[in-house]
Each structure stands twice: as structure tokens, then as C-alpha cells.
Design a protein around this motif. Sequence first.
Motif, short mmCIF file in Angstrom:
data_model
loop_
_atom_site.label_atom_id
_atom_site.label_comp_id
_atom_site.label_asym_id
_atom_site.label_seq_id
_atom_site.Cartn_x
_atom_site.Cartn_y
_atom_site.Cartn_z
N UNK A 1 0.83 -1.20 0.00
CA UNK A 1 0.00 0.00 0.00
C UNK A 1 0.87 1.25 0.00
N UNK A 2 0.30 2.34 -0.56
CA UNK A 2 1.06 3.58 -0.67
C UNK A 2 1.38 4.18 0.71
N UNK A 3 0.53 3.89 1.69
CA UNK A 3 0.71 4.53 2.99
C UNK A 3 1.72 3.80 3.88
N UNK A 4 2.10 2.59 3.49
CA UNK A 4 3.02 1.83 4.33
C UNK A 4 4.40 1.81 3.69
N UNK B 1 0.66 9.58 -6.37
CA UNK B 1 -0.67 10.10 -6.70
C UNK B 1 -0.51 11.44 -7.41
N UNK B 2 -1.59 11.89 -8.02
CA UNK B 2 -1.55 13.13 -8.78
C UNK B 2 -1.43 14.34 -7.85
N UNK C 1 -9.33 13.16 -8.64
CA UNK C 1 -8.96 12.31 -7.52
C UNK C 1 -7.48 11.95 -7.65
N UNK C 2 -7.04 10.96 -6.94
CA UNK C 2 -5.61 10.63 -6.92
C UNK C 2 -5.08 10.13 -8.25
N UNK C 3 -5.96 9.57 -9.12
CA UNK C 3 -5.47 8.96 -10.36
C UNK C 3 -6.18 9.49 -11.60
N UNK D 1 -3.20 6.14 -13.80
CA UNK D 1 -3.56 7.53 -14.09
C UNK D 1 -4.27 7.61 -15.44
N UNK D 2 -5.34 8.38 -15.50
CA UNK D 2 -6.08 8.62 -16.73
C UNK D 2 -6.67 10.02 -16.69
#
Length: 604
Positions: free
Chosen positions: A440-443, A480-481, A518-520, A555-556
Amino acid sequence: MDNKFIVSARKYRPQNFNTVVGQSHITTTLKNAIRNNQLAHAFLFCGPRGVGKTTCARILAKTINCTQPTADGEACNTCASCVSFDAGTSLNIHELDAASNNSVDDIRSLVEQVRFAPQAGKYKVYIVDEVHMLSASAFNAFLKTLEEPPSYAIFILATTEKHKILPTILSRCQIFDFKRITNNDTVEHLQEIVDKEEIQAEKAALQVIAQKSEGCMRDSLSILDKIVSFTNGTVTYQNTLEHLNILDEDYYFKMLDCMQQQNMAGAMLLYDEINRKGFEGDLVLNGFAEFIRNLLVCKDPKSAALLEVVEGLQEKYTTTANKVGISYLVSTLNILNEAEINFKMARNKRLHVELTLIKLNFLQQAIELSADNGTVVKKKRIDGPVAFRVQPIAPMLSKMNGDVTPAGSKLYIEQKPAAPAPANSPANTVPRSITTPPASNSRPVPKPAPPQGNKKNLLDALREKYGDQYAIEEVKEAEVLKMDKLRECWDAYTAELERQKKHSSVGTFKIAVLTIENDIRFTVSVPALTAQKFVEQERMMLIDHLHQAFNNRSISFSILVDASEKEEVPAHMRMNSKEKFERIAEQYPLVKELRDKLKLEIDY
């Protein structure tokens, strides 16, 4: 010319149950019902055309009123009732053609007649032919009388389309299903007729007539009458084929031989000969497909009974079928079926058939080329080139020499160029990149657990086995964006477009407004549809650029056209027809003068 000619279908119409052809299951049931006095009050005779429905209805009406029936339940043909019936003067039988008398008034008139008992005989029989043509209202008006008629009234309904009759009618009738007459029964009946008429007829010709009639005795008798008139009393196999416009099967045998030998010239010349005889291409395709079907049937002795050809050709079919492979026959049948379906849409009919013959000519060679170790491999058919974009994905390696990689760890293995390995070294066979499932991105990325006992993790195992040949690094996490980095990547790509001299796209990219959803995912806002097309042209390369920059392939973006600004429309495009003419007449007065002299009216 004193004797009026009567067609065979009427002249040799059966007069008793024993002479009915091919419907023994019906006639036996009716004779037993008459002998045991177990007659139903309503019958429904259904089946294909020309198989004896109306004939059996008339024989039944005649037999139940016979005063001296035989022991097996047949009419005597000598009593007054039978004689009047044969002469067509009996008052105990009433026939109604429902195709032309299908209204409620016609059925009401029939019901009114049912009230009167017969003056002579035991039963009054009402035969309603083509009963499926009755209207729904007529059916409903018939229901009560059909359910509870007087004891002396019997209704016989005949139809070729049983599914069109109301269920309430079906439930009130005793249903008899007539079947198609077999070719053997038809040939035997035709042989009896030609013997009585003293007509010289070959048995092969009668078999062709039976096949052409497709189980309909009336059609076979009509065909026989035509051929007798055509040949002046001598019916042969050849003149029957000529009259019925049927192609001789010898042509199909020759055509198959040419294709087996890949003799394209012979096949084309043979088709030219067939075409000059007046046979259309669809007849050739249909006949050849039926010929191939017969060969396919002959391949298995169990299905050989399905072969329906003239007498004397069975052995030739069997011999030819043993020389041809099943794969060739199935493929040929498939090609012919497709060609027959597309025949109507083809402009050049002859060329369409010739192309089919060319395909079949080289079919054997294609089957041989597609064979793999003695077994035929089905080729995959691709209608056109398929272009697709792929992204390189590092292969997954979960175990190596019994070592398990800890969950959540990432490894990137890059070979050092300084120490090339020998050609036979195992380093040449090891994968260049190995990844494990991302965390995960947070870990943060956890460090590999220390070895327990004799077990080693993947990182230590790789270092011990391959030494310094590879440098192992951790894979970067996906980002993330963020607007700052997104704008930086956007400007970098715009600069790249400027170096490629795509000035129109550069202008569009400079005025585009970016909005992160959002993030992506983010949105690109442009002022017009033309600007949207420029961004759309660069979508694939732009998205790849962003994926590499953010190390995130999720990402899109979407493109939004801002409708607040409207493009200016020229003045002449805003005018209607009247305003356009007035403007032209103002600039060119002669146009108005021409309209007045010719008295023209302008369509405004």
C-alpha cells in the motif's frame, strides 16, 4: 377427344382405406374405431400438403354410412349410399373450404344445418378443409356445436398448420397427425399407375420424381403427368432430369475428381459446360452441397440409411466416399453453405461461383499444410490486422529454490554491464526483472525478514547464487496526482511537441486548463471541439509520459469542451433563403428581373 382428361391426382384418388398410401397408422385406427363402433364426434387431420388428409376424411364419411360394410371395416362400394357418394350426390356429406368461407356468418350457416337429421344413412359428416384460416370469431362461434353436437353429426377438420388453431378447438377433437410419404411408397404407387396407364417408365426416373416431390403424393402425380406429356408416354431418367431442371450427378462426381487432383482448369471448364446448359449458379451450389452431404453420410455405415439417391448409385457413392477424407468433406460443405448464403448479394453471380470452386480446388492442399503430426489442426481465422498497445510487465517470481519472498517486498534486479557471463552460464537464463506484489502507498517497504534456520529469503538467495552479476534495487512506489508535478509534466510534454513542430497541438496544450478529480484522474478543459481533437491525437503518448513520471499506470484523464465560448458563424450562414435572395437581387438586379419575366417562384 370425347373423353375428358382427368389428372392422375383425381383419377387415382383412393376410394377405401386399403388404397391410402403411407398412412397405415391412421387408416388402421379409423377402421378399428368403425368396427368397434367407437367413433369420436370430432376429428382433426393435420399434416403436410398432399399426404391424404381430405382423402381419408371422405373415405371415413363414406364408410360410416355404408349399409353393408366389409369385415375389416371397409365400404362395400355397391350399396345406394356408396354409389351416391361416388357420384357426388350424397346429402350426408358437406364440405366447407375455410380458406374462402372463414367468417362468422359462414360458421353460423353451418351450425344451422347441423340441426336437421339425415334423411338417409346414420351420420351427417361435415368436412372443414384448411380450418386454420377461420377467424377467431368464427372459431368461437364453432366451439359449442363442436363440443356437444347431435348424435348423428360428425365433424372432420383438416389443416396443414396445426399451430394456428386455438387450443379450445384442439381439446375438443381427436387429433391424427399425417406424416410425409416415403420415397419407396411413392415409387411403388407411381409404378402401379404407370402399369395401369401402360406408360414406359424407368425406375430411376420414378425415384427422381419421388425425391422432387418431397413426400407429397399429389405433387409426384402432377410431375408424372407433366413428364408423360413432355415425353409422349416414355419416361426416362435423362428426360426427367431435363424436365425437372435437375443437374445429373455425374457432373458432381467429375467436379469432385477435378478438385481432388487440384485440376482448376478442368473444374472451371466443367462449370462452364453446366452454365451453358442453362443451370443457374445457386442450383449448382445447392446440388453440389447435397452431393457432398450424401458422401458424408456414406462415411459411416450407421448413417448410410439416410442416403436417398436413385437405384444403382449407392455403390458409386460409397466407393467415392472412401477415397475422400472427412475433414475435406466437412470443410467443403461449410464453404458451399457460406457461398450459397452470399449468392444473392453477389453482383457477378458467375464469378461468385467460380471463386467458390477455386477455394475448393486448393482446399485439399490447405488441409495438408495445416496437418500437425498426422492430426489436422484447425486454423484460426482473422478477418483483419489487430493492433494493440502493450505495457512491459515484470514477471512474477514467488519461489526460488524453496525460498519464499516476504509479502509486501519489492525487488528490482539489474545486470551489471562490467561482468558479461559466458554463453552457457545460468545467468543468461535468469529473468532480468523480478517483482513481488506491491504494498500500500501509505506503508513503507518492509525489510526482508532475517533467515530462520536453513531458510533464506529471495534477496539473499539471489546474491549467493549470482554474486555481483546483478545489482538489486527497490522499485519506486506509485505516486498520486499533484498539481505541481502534473503541471511540470504537462509543460515538459508541451515542450516536446514544440520540438516536433506540432504548432497547433502546442497552442492547444498551452491554453488547456487542468483539474484534478482524484488521486489517479484529472480533467483537461479546452475551449472548442478542434482543440479536443488535438489533445485526443496525443492521448496515448501523453498518458505513457505521465505513467513514467508518476510511476503509476492507473492515471487517466478526460477531455471537457468548454461551451461558454461560441465560434463566430459567417453572416451568409445565418441568413434564410429569402434573405439570401434579397441580398443577391440587391447586388445583381438582373436576377430579380429574370425572376419577374419568367414568373418564377422562389421556395423560401
